[in-house]
Write a protein that holds these residues in place. Structure first.
Motif, PDB file in Angstrom:
ATOM      1  N   LEU A  60     -28.048 -18.485  -0.960  1.00  0.00           N
ATOM      2  CA  LEU A  60     -27.231 -19.316  -0.035  1.00  0.00           C
ATOM      3  C   LEU A  60     -26.008 -19.866  -0.783  1.00  0.00           C
ATOM      4  O   LEU A  60     -24.811 -19.824  -0.487  1.00  0.00           O
ATOM      5  CB  LEU A  60     -28.205 -20.693   0.141  1.00  0.00           C
ATOM      6  CG  LEU A  60     -27.501 -21.555   1.239  1.00  0.00           C
ATOM      7  CD1 LEU A  60     -28.574 -22.233   1.971  1.00  0.00           C
ATOM      8  CD2 LEU A  60     -27.061 -22.721   0.359  1.00  0.00           C
ATOM      9  N   LYS A  61     -26.141 -20.159  -2.383  1.00  0.00           N
ATOM     10  CA  LYS A  61     -25.161 -20.807  -2.909  1.00  0.00           C
ATOM     11  C   LYS A  61     -23.826 -19.795  -3.417  1.00  0.00           C
ATOM     12  O   LYS A  61     -22.884 -19.858  -3.216  1.00  0.00           O
ATOM     13  CB  LYS A  61     -25.520 -21.626  -4.195  1.00  0.00           C
ATOM     14  CG  LYS A  61     -26.333 -22.768  -4.059  1.00  0.00           C
ATOM     15  CD  LYS A  61     -26.668 -23.234  -5.643  1.00  0.00           C
ATOM     16  CE  LYS A  61     -27.208 -24.584  -5.721  1.00  0.00           C
ATOM     17  NZ  LYS A  61     -27.739 -24.978  -7.019  1.00  0.00           N
ATOM     18  N   ASN A  62     -24.470 -18.604  -3.577  1.00  0.00           N
ATOM     19  CA  ASN A  62     -23.511 -17.399  -4.317  1.00  0.00           C
ATOM     20  C   ASN A  62     -22.902 -16.527  -3.211  1.00  0.00           C
ATOM     21  O   ASN A  62     -21.854 -16.210  -3.360  1.00  0.00           O
ATOM     22  CB  ASN A  62     -24.155 -16.670  -5.275  1.00  0.00           C
ATOM     23  CG  ASN A  62     -24.810 -17.739  -6.602  1.00  0.00           C
ATOM     24  OD1 ASN A  62     -23.785 -18.547  -7.050  1.00  0.00           O
ATOM     25  ND2 ASN A  62     -25.538 -17.401  -7.081  1.00  0.00           N
ATOM     26  N   GLU A  63     -23.982 -16.233  -2.101  1.00  0.00           N
ATOM     27  CA  GLU A  63     -23.394 -15.411  -0.946  1.00  0.00           C
ATOM     28  C   GLU A  63     -22.886 -16.026   0.076  1.00  0.00           C
ATOM     29  O   GLU A  63     -21.857 -15.524   0.945  1.00  0.00           O
ATOM     30  CB  GLU A  63     -24.492 -14.124  -1.204  1.00  0.00           C
ATOM     31  CG  GLU A  63     -24.692 -13.365  -2.245  1.00  0.00           C
ATOM     32  CD  GLU A  63     -25.681 -12.393  -2.181  1.00  0.00           C
ATOM     33  OE1 GLU A  63     -25.531 -11.726  -0.868  1.00  0.00           O
ATOM     34  OE2 GLU A  63     -26.281 -12.255  -2.975  1.00  0.00           O
ATOM     35  N   LEU A  64     -23.716 -16.984   0.631  1.00  0.00           N
ATOM     36  CA  LEU A  64     -23.632 -17.540   1.732  1.00  0.00           C
ATOM     37  C   LEU A  64     -22.406 -18.465   2.071  1.00  0.00           C
ATOM     38  O   LEU A  64     -21.686 -18.515   2.944  1.00  0.00           O
ATOM     39  CB  LEU A  64     -24.954 -18.008   2.632  1.00  0.00           C
ATOM     40  CG  LEU A  64     -25.146 -18.152   4.095  1.00  0.00           C
ATOM     41  CD1 LEU A  64     -24.611 -16.954   4.754  1.00  0.00           C
ATOM     42  CD2 LEU A  64     -26.630 -18.440   4.496  1.00  0.00           C
ATOM     43  N   LEU A  65     -22.350 -19.422   1.334  1.00  0.00           N
ATOM     44  CA  LEU A  65     -21.738 -20.696   1.193  1.00  0.00           C
ATOM     45  C   LEU A  65     -20.192 -20.217   1.248  1.00  0.00           C
ATOM     46  O   LEU A  65     -19.531 -20.748   1.838  1.00  0.00           O
ATOM     47  CB  LEU A  65     -21.922 -21.675   0.110  1.00  0.00           C
ATOM     48  CG  LEU A  65     -23.264 -22.557   0.541  1.00  0.00           C
ATOM     49  CD1 LEU A  65     -23.597 -23.367  -0.305  1.00  0.00           C
ATOM     50  CD2 LEU A  65     -22.614 -23.701   1.779  1.00  0.00           C
ATOM     51  N   PRO A  66     -20.019 -19.120   0.449  1.00  0.00           N
ATOM     52  CA  PRO A  66     -18.618 -18.849   0.436  1.00  0.00           C
ATOM     53  C   PRO A  66     -18.073 -18.086   1.733  1.00  0.00           C
ATOM     54  O   PRO A  66     -16.967 -18.045   2.002  1.00  0.00           O
ATOM     55  CB  PRO A  66     -18.428 -17.711  -0.631  1.00  0.00           C
ATOM     56  CG  PRO A  66     -19.535 -17.895  -1.543  1.00  0.00           C
ATOM     57  CD  PRO A  66     -20.621 -18.599  -0.607  1.00  0.00           C
ATOM     58  N   LEU A  67     -18.882 -17.863   2.650  1.00  0.00           N
ATOM     59  CA  LEU A  67     -18.676 -17.256   4.026  1.00  0.00           C
ATOM     60  C   LEU A  67     -18.443 -18.199   5.212  1.00  0.00           C
ATOM     61  O   LEU A  67     -17.978 -17.893   6.083  1.00  0.00           O
ATOM     62  CB  LEU A  67     -19.641 -16.224   4.253  1.00  0.00           C
ATOM     63  CG  LEU A  67     -19.683 -14.920   3.338  1.00  0.00           C
ATOM     64  CD1 LEU A  67     -20.910 -13.989   3.652  1.00  0.00           C
ATOM     65  CD2 LEU A  67     -18.598 -14.177   3.238  1.00  0.00           C
ATOM     66  N   VAL A  68     -19.085 -19.298   4.914  1.00  0.00           N
ATOM     67  CA  VAL A  68     -19.137 -20.202   6.101  1.00  0.00           C
ATOM     68  C   VAL A  68     -17.732 -21.240   6.079  1.00  0.00           C
ATOM     69  O   VAL A  68     -17.038 -21.449   5.320  1.00  0.00           O
ATOM     70  CB  VAL A  68     -20.518 -21.105   5.749  1.00  0.00           C
ATOM     71  CG1 VAL A  68     -21.780 -20.341   5.841  1.00  0.00           C
ATOM     72  CG2 VAL A  68     -20.196 -22.286   4.750  1.00  0.00           C
ATOM     73  N   THR A  69     -17.505 -21.689   7.447  1.00  0.00           N
ATOM     74  CA  THR A  69     -16.499 -22.334   7.731  1.00  0.00           C
ATOM     75  C   THR A  69     -16.702 -23.897   7.647  1.00  0.00           C
ATOM     76  O   THR A  69     -16.099 -24.645   7.136  1.00  0.00           O
ATOM     77  CB  THR A  69     -16.144 -22.294   9.388  1.00  0.00           C
ATOM     78  OG1 THR A  69     -16.159 -20.740   9.611  1.00  0.00           O
ATOM     79  CG2 THR A  69     -14.742 -22.862   9.523  1.00  0.00           C
ATOM     80  N   VAL A  70     -17.878 -24.408   8.012  1.00  0.00           N
ATOM     81  CA  VAL A  70     -18.364 -25.653   8.072  1.00  0.00           C
ATOM     82  C   VAL A  70     -19.978 -25.880   7.433  1.00  0.00           C
ATOM     83  O   VAL A  70     -20.749 -25.028   8.001  1.00  0.00           O
ATOM     84  CB  VAL A  70     -18.396 -26.397   9.305  1.00  0.00           C
ATOM     85  CG1 VAL A  70     -18.764 -27.961   9.075  1.00  0.00           C
ATOM     86  CG2 VAL A  70     -16.752 -26.377   9.957  1.00  0.00           C
ATOM     87  N   VAL A  71     -20.188 -26.586   6.355  1.00  0.00           N
ATOM     88  CA  VAL A  71     -21.558 -26.801   6.106  1.00  0.00           C
ATOM     89  C   VAL A  71     -21.864 -28.291   6.255  1.00  0.00           C
ATOM     90  O   VAL A  71     -21.148 -29.003   6.097  1.00  0.00           O
ATOM     91  CB  VAL A  71     -21.768 -26.395   4.593  1.00  0.00           C
ATOM     92  CG1 VAL A  71     -21.107 -27.244   3.789  1.00  0.00           C
ATOM     93  CG2 VAL A  71     -23.415 -26.389   4.163  1.00  0.00           C
ATOM     94  N   THR A  72     -23.047 -28.629   6.883  1.00  0.00           N
ATOM     95  CA  THR A  72     -23.486 -30.054   7.324  1.00  0.00           C
ATOM     96  C   THR A  72     -24.909 -30.408   6.489  1.00  0.00           C
ATOM     97  O   THR A  72     -25.809 -30.858   7.231  1.00  0.00           O
ATOM     98  CB  THR A  72     -23.701 -29.884   8.829  1.00  0.00           C
ATOM     99  OG1 THR A  72     -24.736 -28.867   9.255  1.00  0.00           O
ATOM    100  CG2 THR A  72     -22.855 -29.414   9.498  1.00  0.00           C
ATOM    101  N   PRO A  73     -24.666 -30.616   5.400  1.00  0.00           N
ATOM    102  CA  PRO A  73     -26.014 -31.063   4.763  1.00  0.00           C
ATOM    103  C   PRO A  73     -26.123 -32.607   4.823  1.00  0.00           C
ATOM    104  O   PRO A  73     -25.156 -33.341   4.878  1.00  0.00           O
ATOM    105  CB  PRO A  73     -25.675 -30.859   3.156  1.00  0.00           C
ATOM    106  CG  PRO A  73     -24.126 -31.112   3.190  1.00  0.00           C
ATOM    107  CD  PRO A  73     -23.677 -30.487   4.587  1.00  0.00           C
ATOM    108  N   CYS A 101     -14.894 -23.705   2.522  1.00  0.00           N
ATOM    109  CA  CYS A 101     -15.568 -24.446   3.779  1.00  0.00           C
ATOM    110  C   CYS A 101     -15.447 -25.996   3.744  1.00  0.00           C
ATOM    111  O   CYS A 101     -14.947 -26.395   2.743  1.00  0.00           O
ATOM    112  CB  CYS A 101     -17.278 -24.178   3.658  1.00  0.00           C
ATOM    113  SG  CYS A 101     -18.194 -24.954   2.334  1.00  0.00           S
ATOM    114  N   SER A 102     -15.485 -26.498   4.926  1.00  0.00           N
ATOM    115  CA  SER A 102     -15.430 -27.769   5.080  1.00  0.00           C
ATOM    116  C   SER A 102     -16.731 -28.243   5.160  1.00  0.00           C
ATOM    117  O   SER A 102     -17.556 -27.598   5.202  1.00  0.00           O
ATOM    118  CB  SER A 102     -14.630 -28.057   6.490  1.00  0.00           C
ATOM    119  OG  SER A 102     -13.312 -27.720   6.480  1.00  0.00           O
TER     120      SER A 102
END
Length: 130
Positions: free
Chosen positions: A57-70, A106-107
């Motif tokens: 999630l941290k190394n491969e997925l987060l660099p690909l997302v537009t918005v993250v909503t934690p 990402c935002s």
């Protein structure tokens, strides 16, 4: 044969699921907006994704997302902060800004519903926060 116009990702649970989703997004020709709601912890604090899944999630997925909503707990977890570090609106805004700087692609819409203050959300994008 229809291509997605937006992708929303929720609970991944395992590294295998995280890898499949990351690979799918990477294979898209024209990437559409991708929203990640990183469902990582239960309300009681129990982990809902394995260690390898967190790394993907941290190394491969987060660099690909537009918005993250934690939410506040997930933001603490993703930033390797001690639990209950985020206690105020200012803490949430600073953490969301730190997160956005770490994952520049990402935002961040940080949800403060778990804070002991009034319900507050913070949006950070391109070094601006709202």
């Amino acid at each position: 044969d229809l291509k997605p116009t937006a992708i929303k990702i929720g609970a991944l649970c395992t590294s295998e699921n995280a890898k499949i989703v990351a690979d799918f997004i990477q294979q898209q020709d024209n990437i559409c907006p991708v929203v990640l709601d990183p469902i990582l912890l239960s309300t009681s604090g129990r982990r809902l994704i394995d260690d390898d899944g967190i790394e993907i999630l941290k190394n491969e997925l987060l660099p690909l997302v537009t918005v993250v909503t934690p939410n506040a707990k997930e933001l603490e977890f993703l930033l390797d902060l001690e639990p209950h570090t985020l206690k105020s609106a200012k803490d949430l805004q600073e953490a969301a800004t730190q997160f956005a700087l770490r994952y520049k692609s990402c935002s961040v819409l940080a949800k403060g519903g778990h804070l002991n203050t009034k319900c507050l959300d913070v949006f950070v994008s391109n070094n601006s926060s709202y």
